[in-house]
Design a protein around this motif. Structure first.
Motif, PDB file in Angstrom:
ATOM      1  N   VAL A 174       0.833  -1.200   0.000  1.00 56.24           N
ATOM      2  CA  VAL A 174       0.000   0.000   0.000  1.00 56.24           C
ATOM      3  C   VAL A 174       0.869   1.252   0.000  1.00 56.24           C
ATOM      4  N   ILE A 175       0.256   2.365  -0.416  1.00 55.68           N
ATOM      5  CA  ILE A 175       0.867   3.675  -0.244  1.00 55.68           C
ATOM      6  C   ILE A 175      -0.051   4.493   0.659  1.00 55.68           C
ATOM      7  N   VAL A 176       0.540   5.407   1.386  1.00 51.01           N
ATOM      8  CA  VAL A 176      -0.207   6.303   2.259  1.00 51.01           C
ATOM      9  C   VAL A 176      -0.053   7.717   1.715  1.00 51.01           C
ATOM     10  N   GLN A 177      -1.171   8.422   1.529  1.00 51.78           N
ATOM     11  CA  GLN A 177      -1.145   9.772   0.977  1.00 51.78           C
ATOM     12  C   GLN A 177      -1.861  10.750   1.892  1.00 51.78           C
ATOM     13  N   GLU A 178      -1.424  12.002   1.814  1.00 52.59           N
ATOM     14  CA  GLU A 178      -2.121  13.048   2.568  1.00 52.59           C
ATOM     15  C   GLU A 178      -3.535  13.218   2.010  1.00 52.59           C
ATOM     16  N   PHE A 179      -4.443  13.578   2.876  1.00 58.02           N
ATOM     17  CA  PHE A 179      -5.830  13.824   2.487  1.00 58.02           C
ATOM     18  C   PHE A 179      -5.976  15.303   2.144  1.00 58.02           C
ATOM     19  N   ILE A 180      -6.445  15.586   0.934  1.00 57.38           N
ATOM     20  CA  ILE A 180      -6.618  16.970   0.480  1.00 57.38           C
ATOM     21  C   ILE A 180      -8.050  17.388   0.795  1.00 57.38           C
ATOM     22  N   LYS A 181      -8.222  17.984   1.952  1.00 60.37           N
ATOM     23  CA  LYS A 181      -9.552  18.312   2.459  1.00 60.37           C
ATOM     24  C   LYS A 181     -10.303  19.254   1.541  1.00 60.37           C
ATOM     25  N   GLU A 182      -9.579  20.273   0.999  1.00 62.83           N
ATOM     26  CA  GLU A 182     -10.248  21.296   0.201  1.00 62.83           C
ATOM     27  C   GLU A 182     -10.794  20.764  -1.126  1.00 62.83           C
ATOM     28  N   ALA A 183     -10.392  19.563  -1.531  1.00 62.10           N
ATOM     29  CA  ALA A 183     -10.931  18.973  -2.767  1.00 62.10           C
ATOM     30  C   ALA A 183     -12.396  18.579  -2.588  1.00 62.10           C
ATOM     31  N   LYS A 184     -12.821  18.379  -1.350  1.00 62.13           N
ATOM     32  CA  LYS A 184     -14.225  18.105  -1.008  1.00 62.13           C
ATOM     33  C   LYS A 184     -14.811  16.913  -1.781  1.00 62.13           C
ATOM     34  N   GLY A 185     -14.039  15.859  -1.872  1.00 61.19           N
ATOM     35  CA  GLY A 185     -14.543  14.643  -2.502  1.00 61.19           C
ATOM     36  C   GLY A 185     -14.663  14.707  -4.009  1.00 61.19           C
ATOM     37  N   ALA A 186     -14.018  15.684  -4.631  1.00 60.89           N
ATOM     38  CA  ALA A 186     -14.086  15.830  -6.090  1.00 60.89           C
ATOM     39  C   ALA A 186     -12.691  15.703  -6.687  1.00 60.89           C
ATOM     40  N   ASP A 187     -12.626  15.274  -7.930  1.00 62.38           N
ATOM     41  CA  ASP A 187     -11.364  15.316  -8.663  1.00 62.38           C
ATOM     42  C   ASP A 187     -11.632  15.693 -10.110  1.00 62.38           C
ATOM     43  N   LEU A 188     -10.575  15.910 -10.855  1.00 68.62           N
ATOM     44  CA  LEU A 188     -10.665  16.271 -12.263  1.00 68.62           C
ATOM     45  C   LEU A 188     -10.108  15.129 -13.095  1.00 68.62           C
TER      46      LEU A 188
END
Length: 290
Positions: A174-188
């Motif tokens: 597995v990899i562990v990544q920081e959670f980007i809170k400001e993305a608010k559950g969306a991506d591009l």
């Protein structure tokens, strides 16, 4: 031209659309299951045998290789390459993109922004791993996961420790990544064809879901990428040597951050969201390249 689509399911939207657009442009198109191909290795005469014939008349291939058949699927793509057949994604590029760790290492070296990421060899020091990415919450991803499977949001240190211990017990990488809170559950998702972004959408996870995958009930809308987002998408495709790919990224306070690059992106969601003919763009790319 004689075009072969390497796909195990002829009923998939992406496969059907590619056939439709190729036939509109008067190409002969076949859908071939890569697992039913025999690779014949002979001095100065590489060939592929499928059902009752040799595939020695093929001009171009479109690999739609599922993650579960990557090894053999890429072996078939490589054999076509040895035969001098054009492919929209080389076997090496597909393998490179499927290896999340290797691709992130390459992209990071090329100066492409991404969430802070840690890979560790079954580390028991969970607290240290979490500190490396800036503390909880964190995202924990299986290296082999697709379509949002094997992706967990751990909101506390105890939760992260439990998840990592469970994966460690299964000997799952597995990899562990920081959670980007400001993305608010969306991506591009940017769809790149021949080095240019031909369509982009914003995918929003359903309420209470941090993953935005359409397969998991997310929604999608057309979006106009800014210059930094366009640059990231085109550079990521270039670094991984994928003329046709889907580039996923997050919007953050420090600019766009790359999530991953998909060598066989689905067309249904992005064609519906953008109302653009992505399948035709792929076929015309093949025409320009031959």
């Amino acid at each position: 031209m004689n075009i072969v689509i390497l796909s195990r399911n002829p009923e998939l939207y992406s496969t059907r659309r590619l056939v439709e657009e190729a036939e509109k442009r008067n190409h002969f198109v076949e859908i071939i299951d890569p697992l039913k191909c025999d690779i014949i290795i002979e001095k100065e005469k590489p060939s592929i045998y499928y059902k009752d014939r040799y595939l020695d008349y093929v001009d171009a291939i479109i690999p739609r290789i599922g993650a579960s058949v990557t090894f053999y699927g890429c072996a078939v793509v490589r054999q076509f390459e040895e035969m001098g057949v054009f492919t929209i994604a080389s076997s090496e590029a597909i393998l490179r993109s499927r290896d999340k760790l290797k691709s992130l290492q390459r992209l990071s070296k090329a100066g492409i922004g991404m969430p802070k990421t840690v890979f560790t060899n079954y580390s028991r020091d969970v607290e240290e791993v979490i500190e490396h990415v800036g503390g909880t919450p964190v995202i924990i991803k299986l290296l082999e996961g697709t379509q949002g499977l094997g992706v967990v949001l751990a909101e506390s240190k105890n939760a992260a420790e439990s998840v990592l211990e469970a994966f460690n017990g299964l000997q799952a990488r597995v990899i562990v990544q920081e959670f980007i809170k400001e993305a608010k559950g969306a991506d591009l998702r940017a769809l790149v064809v021949d080095g240019k972004v031909v369509g982009a959408m914003k995918r929003q996870g359903k309420e209470g879901e941090f993953r935005s995958n359409l397969h998991r009930g997310g929604s999608a809308n057309i979006i106009k990428l800014n210059s930094d987002e366009l640059k990231l998408a085109m550079n990521a495709a270039k670094v991984l040597k994928l003329p046709v790919c889907g580039v996923d990224m997050l919007q953050s306070e420090r600019g766009p951050l790359l999530l991953e690059v998909n060598s066989t992106p689905g067309l249904e969601g992005i064609e519906a969201a953008t109302e653009k003919n992505i399948a035709r763009a792929i076929i015309t790319f093949i025409e320009r390249s031959k």
